[in-house]
Write an enzyme that holds these catalytic residues in place. Structure first.
Site, PDB file in Angstrom:
ATOM      1  N   ALA A  84       0.824  -1.209   0.000  1.00  0.00           N
ATOM      2  CA  ALA A  84       0.000   0.000   0.000  1.00  0.00           C
ATOM      3  C   ALA A  84       0.853   1.252   0.000  1.00  0.00           C
ATOM      4  O   ALA A  84       0.491   2.269   0.570  1.00  0.00           O
ATOM      5  CB  ALA A  84      -0.910  -0.014   1.227  1.00  0.00           C
ATOM      6  N   ARG A 123      -1.994   7.613 -11.410  1.00  0.00           N
ATOM      7  CA  ARG A 123      -3.117   7.757 -12.340  1.00  0.00           C
ATOM      8  C   ARG A 123      -4.414   8.194 -11.651  1.00  0.00           C
ATOM      9  O   ARG A 123      -5.396   8.511 -12.316  1.00  0.00           O
ATOM     10  CB  ARG A 123      -3.322   6.442 -13.125  1.00  0.00           C
ATOM     11  CG  ARG A 123      -2.277   6.266 -14.228  1.00  0.00           C
ATOM     12  CD  ARG A 123      -2.555   5.010 -15.052  1.00  0.00           C
ATOM     13  NE  ARG A 123      -2.005   3.828 -14.406  1.00  0.00           N
ATOM     14  CZ  ARG A 123      -2.435   2.581 -14.637  1.00  0.00           C
ATOM     15  NH1 ARG A 123      -3.457   2.372 -15.456  1.00  0.00           N
ATOM     16  NH2 ARG A 123      -1.877   1.558 -14.032  1.00  0.00           N
ATOM     17  N   TYR A 136     -34.045  19.974  15.078  1.00  0.00           N
ATOM     18  CA  TYR A 136     -32.658  19.566  15.296  1.00  0.00           C
ATOM     19  C   TYR A 136     -32.506  19.110  16.737  1.00  0.00           C
ATOM     20  O   TYR A 136     -32.734  19.896  17.669  1.00  0.00           O
ATOM     21  CB  TYR A 136     -31.683  20.722  15.013  1.00  0.00           C
ATOM     22  CG  TYR A 136     -30.277  20.371  15.446  1.00  0.00           C
ATOM     23  CD1 TYR A 136     -29.612  19.295  14.868  1.00  0.00           C
ATOM     24  CD2 TYR A 136     -29.631  21.085  16.462  1.00  0.00           C
ATOM     25  CE1 TYR A 136     -28.341  18.934  15.286  1.00  0.00           C
ATOM     26  CE2 TYR A 136     -28.349  20.730  16.875  1.00  0.00           C
ATOM     27  CZ  TYR A 136     -27.712  19.658  16.278  1.00  0.00           C
ATOM     28  OH  TYR A 136     -26.454  19.295  16.693  1.00  0.00           O
ATOM     29  N   TYR A 182     -24.940  24.472  21.001  1.00  0.00           N
ATOM     30  CA  TYR A 182     -23.603  25.034  20.774  1.00  0.00           C
ATOM     31  C   TYR A 182     -23.621  26.525  21.100  1.00  0.00           C
ATOM     32  O   TYR A 182     -24.439  27.273  20.552  1.00  0.00           O
ATOM     33  CB  TYR A 182     -23.238  24.807  19.300  1.00  0.00           C
ATOM     34  CG  TYR A 182     -21.844  25.214  18.913  1.00  0.00           C
ATOM     35  CD1 TYR A 182     -20.742  24.817  19.664  1.00  0.00           C
ATOM     36  CD2 TYR A 182     -21.624  25.999  17.774  1.00  0.00           C
ATOM     37  CE1 TYR A 182     -19.468  25.176  19.287  1.00  0.00           C
ATOM     38  CE2 TYR A 182     -20.346  26.363  17.394  1.00  0.00           C
ATOM     39  CZ  TYR A 182     -19.261  25.950  18.155  1.00  0.00           C
ATOM     40  OH  TYR A 182     -18.001  26.311  17.780  1.00  0.00           O
TER      41      TYR A 182
END
Ligand code: UD1
Ligand code: CA
Length: 448
Positions: free
Chosen positions: A9, A15, A346, A367
């Protein structure tokens, strides 16, 4: 027999035209590398060694996130697949079992195929496939049942390019032999790289047995470009949908449902059209996920109904028979049995008690610009429409908030809290006001 996996890996994946290491590009919401590690995990490997190079820190984090016992070794310069595999030598010193090399960019190898690879008695075994379009894959040059050599597309003659039996990249050999052979590899090829594909030729030169185990082409898809990544995603989704149908999940329009590597859905659950399952979702039996919903990092219990148009974000935990309706977002919140949040809300950083009803337009104001604060709603509470629950705040069992309230302090059990301007009524005032305004407009249009 004990097994060690060596997963290559380290390549940038030129590409892909990307800053992200190729093996971290996602398929089904999980880095390609996780698919390869998961495929190999069926062999219950004693060691898993991931060879990282380009983007080593990110690749290391991803490898350890899948398996915290994986060893990550660094290939500082990407000098080819044999050079990459050689980096695992020290991590496997003293290991006498079978080593299997997998590619981080080849995600779909099936468990049965790897098991078949383990059953061969040959010294070196290569996993090959018949390609309908062999494109740039390495070609397997056979003589009877013996694999004589692998020739890379760039080094192949016209005649060799006509061969349709191709190299998947997966290769198995006893670990000591693997490292012995790798030590002989020279970079004498079109790319000037140390090719792992030289091993069959080197093994044959020693008179060893080199076998090919064949698998289906769709297992060996190597991803080198964004177009191939998109193809791999489609292949993954098709297989994941088919597996769900097989497991007894109803998908009304399978082609419109998108799944992740770790999506887990119980029997007799109904998934309506256009639903997206991001990483980390489990849905129990007998739930309904209605159209156009988006779920990630959440758990939905038996009998719950989600959507249409619902969004469940990480940490949403829905108990039995919960209802989450349209245009509702739930984040890091637990909803106890029978709780309902049906419209336009919410709910974040919260716990909602059993059988509570959250009115339309309710918001947990979690918040404050710096910190996230928590909202507790008790059982059988009734939160009026358009309530702002300014966290931290606790609403007791069976309490009610009046619609339009801005709740800034705790409400005790059984209380009714009203936190909005009281209504004032002025009889006749509406008509008087309109008359005044119309008169004003008439004066203006006369230009006075
Ligand atoms: C390789 C095989 C080819 C096979 C094809 C199958 C070689 C030389 N060629 O070609 O025969 O048909 O895979 O998909 O093995 N890597 C490193 N370090 C390196 C170079 C590569 O870790 O120095 C890793 C890459 O990250 C990738 C894997 O090895 O995961 C394969 O490398 P890649 O360059 O994609 O090989 P292919 O050209 O596809
Ligand atoms: Ca490749």
């Amino acid at each position: 027999m004990s097994v060690a996996l060596i997963i290559l890996a380290a390549g940038k994946g030129t590409r892909m035209n990307s800053d992200l290491p190729k093996v971290l590009h996602p398929i089904g919401g999980a880095p390609m590398l996780h698919h390869a590690m998961r495929a190999g995990s069926v062999l219950a490997p004693e060691h898993t060694v991931v060879v990282a190079g380009y983007g080593v820190d990110a690749v290391t984090r991803a490898a350890l996130a899948f398996d915290d016992e994986a060893k990550v070794v660094v290939q500082a310069e990407q000098l080819g697949t044999a050079h990459a595999a050689a980096q695992a030598r020290e991590a496997l010193s003293g290991f006498e079992g079978r080593a299997i090399v997998l590619f981080g960019d080849t995600p779909f190898v099936r468990a049965e195929t790897l098991e078949a690879l383990m059953e061969t008695t040959a010294d070196v075994t290569v996993l090959g496939f018949e390609a309908t379009d062999p494109a740039r894959y390495g070609r397997l040059v056979m003589e009877g049942e013996q694999l004589q050599r692998i020739v890379e597309f760039k080094d192949a003659s016209e005649a060799e390019r006509a061969i349709t039996l191709c190299n998947s990249g997966v290769l198995a050999a006893p670990a000591p032999l693997l490292f012995d052979l790798i030590a002989e590899v020279q970079p004498d090829n079109a790319q000037g790289e140390y090719y792992l594909t030289d091993l069959p030729r080197l093994a044959r030169a020693r008179g060893l047995d080199v076998a090919v185990v064949r698998c289906a082409q769709d297992e060996t898809l190597g991803i080198n470009s964004r177009a191939e990544l998109a193809g791999a995603e489609a292949q993954f989704q098709a297989a994941a949908r088919a597996a769900l149908l097989e497991d007894g999940v109803t998908l009304a329009a399978p082609d419109t449902v998108f799944l992740s590597l770790d999506t887990n859905i119980g029997r007799d659950t109904l998934i309506e059209p256009n639903v997206v399952f991001g990483p980390g979702v489990s849905v129990e039996s007998g739930a309904t996920i209605r159209a156009f919903s988006h779920l990630e990092g959440c758990h939905v219990s038996r009998g719950a109904v989600v959507g249409p148009y619902a969004r469940l974000r990480p940490g949403a935990e829905l108990a039995e028979d919960v209802r989450v309706g349209n245009f509702v977002e739930i984040k890091n919140a637990t909803l106890a049995p029978g709780a309902k949040v049906n419209h336009l809300s919410y709910i974040g950083d919260a716990s909602i008690g059993a059988a509570s009803n959250i009115g339309a337009g309710t918001i947990t104001c979690n918040y404050d610009g710096v910190m996230k604060n928590f909202t507790h709603v008790g059982e059988r509470a009734f939160i009026g429409s358009n309530t702002m629950l300014v966290a931290p705040v606790t609403i007791g069992d069976e309490a009610i908030t009046g619609s339009g309230s801005v709740i800034t302090s705790d409400v005790e059990a059984g209380a009714l809290a009203l936190a909005r301007a009281p209504q004032v009524e002025k009889p006749g005032m509406a008509r008087k006001l309109m008359d005044m305004l119309r008169a004003k407009k008439a004066r203006q249009s006369r230009g006075s």
